[in-house]
Design an enzyme around this catalytic site. Structure first.
Site, PDB file in Angstrom:
ATOM      1  N   LYS A   1       1.878  -0.456  15.388  1.00  0.00           N
ATOM      2  CA  LYS A   1       3.321  -0.535  15.638  1.00  0.00           C
ATOM      3  C   LYS A   1       3.770  -1.772  16.410  1.00  0.00           C
ATOM      4  O   LYS A   1       4.963  -2.052  16.476  1.00  0.00           O
ATOM      5  CB  LYS A   1       3.779   0.721  16.411  1.00  0.00           C
TER       6      LYS A   1
ATOM      7  N   TYR B   1      -8.598   5.213   8.485  1.00  0.00           N
ATOM      8  CA  TYR B   1      -8.683   5.549   9.908  1.00  0.00           C
ATOM      9  C   TYR B   1      -9.730   6.644  10.043  1.00  0.00           C
ATOM     10  O   TYR B   1      -9.602   7.694   9.409  1.00  0.00           O
ATOM     11  CB  TYR B   1      -7.342   6.071  10.433  1.00  0.00           C
TER      12      TYR B   1
ATOM     13  N   TYR C   1       4.569   6.405  10.078  1.00  0.00           N
ATOM     14  CA  TYR C   1       3.691   5.279   9.776  1.00  0.00           C
ATOM     15  C   TYR C   1       4.428   4.213   8.959  1.00  0.00           C
ATOM     16  O   TYR C   1       4.310   3.028   9.208  1.00  0.00           O
ATOM     17  CB  TYR C   1       2.456   5.763   9.001  1.00  0.00           C
TER      18      TYR C   1
ATOM     19  N   HIS D   1       0.835  -1.207   0.000  1.00  0.00           N
ATOM     20  CA  HIS D   1       0.000   0.000   0.000  1.00  0.00           C
ATOM     21  C   HIS D   1       0.868   1.255   0.000  1.00  0.00           C
ATOM     22  O   HIS D   1       1.884   1.309   0.682  1.00  0.00           O
ATOM     23  CB  HIS D   1      -0.904   0.027   1.245  1.00  0.00           C
TER      24      HIS D   1
ATOM     25  N   PRO E   1      -3.127   0.012  19.457  1.00  0.00           N
ATOM     26  CA  PRO E   1      -3.018  -0.461  18.072  1.00  0.00           C
ATOM     27  C   PRO E   1      -3.175   0.607  16.990  1.00  0.00           C
ATOM     28  O   PRO E   1      -2.940   0.331  15.819  1.00  0.00           O
ATOM     29  CB  PRO E   1      -4.157  -1.486  17.969  1.00  0.00           C
TER      30      PRO E   1
HETATM   31  C1  PHB Z   1      -5.308  -4.453  11.094  1.00  0.00           C
HETATM   32  O1  PHB Z   1      -5.338  -4.624   9.864  1.00  0.00           O
HETATM   33  O2  PHB Z   1      -5.645  -5.341  11.874  1.00  0.00           O
HETATM   34  C2  PHB Z   1      -4.843  -3.160  11.638  1.00  0.00           C
HETATM   35  C3  PHB Z   1      -4.400  -2.191  10.751  1.00  0.00           C
HETATM   36  C4  PHB Z   1      -3.983  -0.968  11.248  1.00  0.00           C
HETATM   37  C5  PHB Z   1      -3.983  -0.723  12.607  1.00  0.00           C
HETATM   38  C6  PHB Z   1      -4.417  -1.694  13.476  1.00  0.00           C
HETATM   39  C7  PHB Z   1      -4.841  -2.915  13.000  1.00  0.00           C
HETATM   40  O3  PHB Z   1      -3.573   0.468  13.065  1.00  0.00           O
END
Ligand code: PHB
Length: 393
Positions: free
Chosen positions: A300, A204, A387, A75, A296
């Site tokens: 990270k 997000y 990120y 990505h 989460p």
């Molecule tokens: C996930 O795909 O489970 C996932 C992705 C991004 C995050 C947390 C979990 O910040």
């Protein structure tokens, strides 16, 4: 009691323990991995699925990247969504062309387990490390209890990769250990659904009802999260309520609905931050969740764990092959600087995207932050670099 001898005992077969075992094995350093749970359990444990640029390279360099390169999704951006409108952060443009790899943590675990068993290296499942002894002497050992009964494994070093509640960090005397901790007034309700993702990139989202995240695992499996209050339980969330709330929070004018499908896995996870200092106590070295937990938001956890392992591997090689202690001596300080950077980033992402249910002043500040990240190239560059590659910066 039976006896075994190895150079490094690795407690815990999560991504950190398994990668360390693989790296040491490739340099001819004898090691034994002990894991309390079954193979089936660790291969099914669902966690975040975003791998940083440099950490994906580390996995590949260790010889464990073949399937990830084939099946993982590269990505180049993420979306930030608020007020039901979407804003793309072009990660790769802002972070020197680097990208992220979307590939489940349990897939990394499966690949590492298969590699290890393929070369016949010792990996003891359903075997609990009951005590780590002699850490300040030159003859440390780990007592384990498993299918073969009780075994004493003598070694030169012990790597504690057994999580926050494992025996490793408890082995460090409380007079030496310092623990920093923060809890957050939300949890994440996560689902895995057999539904084609209605998005190409991770989203997000901040909504006044709470956080939402649209992630994915494959062209046919979506991974979605809702921020919920910490006292909420799965029983309160029927499938219909989950989908309704996801649709409400993630809706935009262009994409008012997400793709739904059977929910094949669900769970609620509390959010917290923990840092344990120091990460070394003489011949015991902590790596991954045994030393730190991040919330989460920002994905990270595994990246941070594997970055510890990169440093630890080099340090153990220098010590065991050249009797050079310098890298082991600086292990804790080297890692902790990066660990605190990851804590900062994870806290920043968490606080920007989870509306307060009590404090509207906080909510005003959050919205200002989000607008700044979207409107200012400087601010989005900081986010993108952290990120995509925080653990290699
Ligand atoms: C996930 O795909 O489970 C996932 C992705 C991004 C995050 C947390 C979990 O910040």
């Amino acid at each position: 009691m039976k006896e075994l001898r190895t150079q490094v005992v690795i407690v815990g077969a999560g991504p950190a323990g398994l990668l360390l075992g693989q790296l040491l094995q490739s340099e001819g350093i004898d090691n034994v991995v002990v894991e309390q749970r079954s193979r089936e359990y660790i291969e099914k444990r669902v966690r975040a699925g975003v791998i940083e640029h440099g950490i994906a390279e580390l996995i590949s360099d260790a010889g464990a990247g073949e399937r990830m390169k084939r099946e993982g999704l590269v990505h180049h951006g993420i979306e930030l969504r608020y007020d039901n409108a979407s804003h793309r952060i072009p990660l790769s443009d802002l972070a020197g062309g680097k990208s992220i790899m979307v590939y489940g943590q349990q897939e990394v675990v499966k690949d590492l387990v298969a590699l290890r068993l393929g070369v016949g290296a010792l990996l003891l499942f359903e075997t609990e490390a009951t005590a780590i002894e002699g850490i300040t002497t030159d003859a440390p050992y780990v007592e384990v209890d498993g299918v073969d009964g009780k075994v004493r494994i003598s070694c030169d070093y012990v790597a504690g990769c057994d999580g926050t509640f494992g025996v490793a960090n408890r082995t460090i005397p409380t007079s030496v250990l310092r623990r920093y901790e923060r809890t957050y007034p939300f949890s994440w309700l996560g689902i895995l659904a057999e539904a084609a993702p209605a998005t190409e990139e991770l989203i997000y989202c901040r909504h006044e009802n709470g956080f939402a995240l649209y992630s994915l695992r494959s062209p046919t499996v979506s991974r979605l999260y809702l921020g919920v209050r910490p006292d909420e339980t799965l029983e309160q969330w029927s499938d219909d309520r989950i989908w309704d709330e996801l649709n409400l929070r993630l809706a935009t004018e262009e994409v008012p609905e997400i793709n739904q499908g059977p929910i094949i896995e669900r769970g609620i996870t509390a959010m917290r931050s923990i840092v344990v200092e120091p990460m070394r106590y003489d011949r015991l070295l902590l790596a991954g969740d045994a030393a730190h937990i991040v919330p989460p938001t920002g994905a990270k956890g595994m990246n941070l764990a594997l970055a510890d392992v990169r440093v630890l591997f080099q340090a153990l090689i220098a010590q065991l092959k050249s009797n050079d202690a310098r890298l082991l001596d600086s292990y804790s300080a080297t890692c902790l600087e990066r660990v605190w950077r990851a804590e900062e980033f994870s806290t920043y992402m968490t606080q920007m995207l989870h509306p307060s249910y009590e404090d509207d002043f906080e909510n005003g500040v959050q919205m200002a932050r989000l607008r700044q990240v979207v409107d200012s190239r400087e601010a989005s560059t900081v986010l993108a670099r952290n990120y995509v590659d925080l653990n290699s910066l």
